[in-house]
Design a protein around this motif. Structure first.
Motif, PDB file in Angstrom:
ATOM      1  N   GLY A   6       0.815  -1.210   0.000  1.00 24.30           N
ATOM      2  CA  GLY A   6       0.000   0.000   0.000  1.00 24.30           C
ATOM      3  C   GLY A   6       0.847   1.258   0.000  1.00 24.30           C
ATOM      4  O   GLY A   6       0.610   2.188  -0.782  1.00 24.30           O
ATOM      5  N   THR A 225      -4.762   2.542   1.969  1.00 23.81           N
ATOM      6  CA  THR A 225      -4.878   1.926   0.659  1.00 23.81           C
ATOM      7  C   THR A 225      -5.113   0.420   0.800  1.00 23.81           C
ATOM      8  O   THR A 225      -5.836  -0.188   0.011  1.00 23.81           O
ATOM      9  N   ARG A 250     -10.528   6.917   3.332  1.00 22.29           N
ATOM     10  CA  ARG A 250      -9.924   6.656   2.032  1.00 22.29           C
ATOM     11  C   ARG A 250      -9.073   7.854   1.632  1.00 22.29           C
ATOM     12  O   ARG A 250      -9.435   9.005   1.876  1.00 22.29           O
ATOM     13  N   THR A 302      -9.313   7.668  -5.516  1.00 24.47           N
ATOM     14  CA  THR A 302      -8.604   6.877  -4.516  1.00 24.47           C
ATOM     15  C   THR A 302      -7.660   5.903  -5.192  1.00 24.47           C
ATOM     16  O   THR A 302      -7.688   5.691  -6.392  1.00 24.47           O
ATOM     17  N   THR A 303      -6.797   5.282  -4.362  1.00 19.98           N
ATOM     18  CA  THR A 303      -5.862   4.298  -4.888  1.00 19.98           C
ATOM     19  C   THR A 303      -6.485   2.916  -4.946  1.00 19.98           C
ATOM     20  O   THR A 303      -5.866   1.990  -5.415  1.00 19.98           O
ATOM     21  N   ARG A 304      -7.684   2.742  -4.462  1.00 20.70           N
ATOM     22  CA  ARG A 304      -8.285   1.405  -4.415  1.00 20.70           C
ATOM     23  C   ARG A 304      -9.082   1.137  -5.676  1.00 20.70           C
ATOM     24  O   ARG A 304      -9.629   2.047  -6.261  1.00 20.70           O
TER      25      ARG A 304
END
Length: 304
Positions: A6, A225, A250, A302-304
């Motif tokens: 992450g 993350t 987040r 977001t990074t997700r």
């Protein structure tokens, strides 16, 4: 490795992997002698962990200096426990629990982070076997001086699942809070600071804050993350009150490298800490940026 996937993902996104690798060399399993002396001088310790239901919380322990001490190069002992009603009181009685700690000295703007596992639990306190120990720079720490001890009137004042109006005002007025996050390699407790208003309340169950430039490790954003759980602790330095929030968060990324964290509240505990130390009004950090209201979040940010 200093970082899990992450944190590496955030570092790569922002182009700071080389710097993060250099800074990460400061992370080690042992407690330097200077760090041990620092811990012994502090009257508080912030602890992050998950409760029995898996919710993350950040909690505050306060006592006379010396209540936290290094008993081995990779171990600290903490005398005393959390006050009755604290959401982590049960978690700190279970050996093997992942914990993240941060010790912060408002007098000198110094801080030390130590993460590990609960090594020993007992009515008189607990011990932590260290896995990661490192200091942080003084950026965004407000300077304060201790004034007095106030032991009366301690205990949980209110519980809920969203902020009530006076709690919203307390969050908006905050210049400091602590955040507990987690990933597959353990729990972190970290500090966030800024001028009052840097934490925005968008609704009783939603707030956000900017992620200011730091040491490029991105441990907190990296954890979020990998795992959205988070616990926030807002101390009222002048009254000894504490506001604890547990929920999900987040990271959001904007154009030009701007970063923000959006937090959604699941549970709230408000209380007065026993034996609490009252502090002076702050001398704000010269590193604090001006408060700039956020823009609405962008889909896919977001990074997700």
């Amino acid at each position: 490795m200093a970082y899990h996937w992450g944190s590496l993902a955030v570092q790569d996104r922002l182009g700071v992997r080389e710097l993060a690798d250099h800074v990460g060399r400061s992370i080690g399993p042992d407690i330097p002698l200077a760090a041990a002396a620092f811990l012994a001088r502090q009257p508080h310790l912030v602890v992050g962990a998950a409760d029995g239901a898996g919710r993350l919380w950040a909690s505050l322990l306060t006592a006379a200096p010396g209540f936290v001490r290094a008993t081995a190069p990779d171990r600290i002992a903490v005398a005393g426990g959390l006050p009755d009603g604290d959401p982590l009181a049960g978690a700190l009685a279970t050996a093997g629990t992942w914990v993240g700690t941060i010790s912060l000295d408002p007098r000198t703007r110094r801080r030390l982070r130590l993460n590990g596992t609960l090594d020993e639990a007992a009515p008189g306190g607990f011990a932590v076997a260290a896995g990661r120990v490192f200091g942080n720079c003084p950026k965004y720490l407000q300077k304060r001086q201790p004034l007095a001890l106030a032991a009366q009137g301690a205990g949980v004042v209110r519980r809920g699942d969203a902020l009530v109006p006076d709690q919203e005002r307390a969050v908006r007025a905050a210049d400091t809070f602590f955040v507990a996050t987690a990933a597959e390699d353990g729990v972190e407790a970290s500090h966030r600071g800024g001028l009052p208003g840097f934490v925005e309340v968008h609704a009783p169950g939603e707030l956000s804050w900017p992620d200011y430039a730091g040491n490029a490790m991105f441990l907190t954003l990296g954890n979020l993350t990998a795992d959205p759980r988070a616990g926030l602790l807002f101390p009222d330095w002048e009254s000894g009150a504490v506001l604890q929030l547990s929920g999900r968060a987040r990271p959001e990324f904007g154009a030009g490298g701007e970063r923000r964290v959006r937090f959604f509240v699941d549970a709230v505990v408000e209380g007065l800490h026993p034996g609490r130390l009252l502090w002076s009004a702050p001398e704000y950090s010269p590193a604090n940026p001006p408060v700039v209201p956020s823009s609405p979040p962008h889909l896919g940010s977001t990074t997700r």
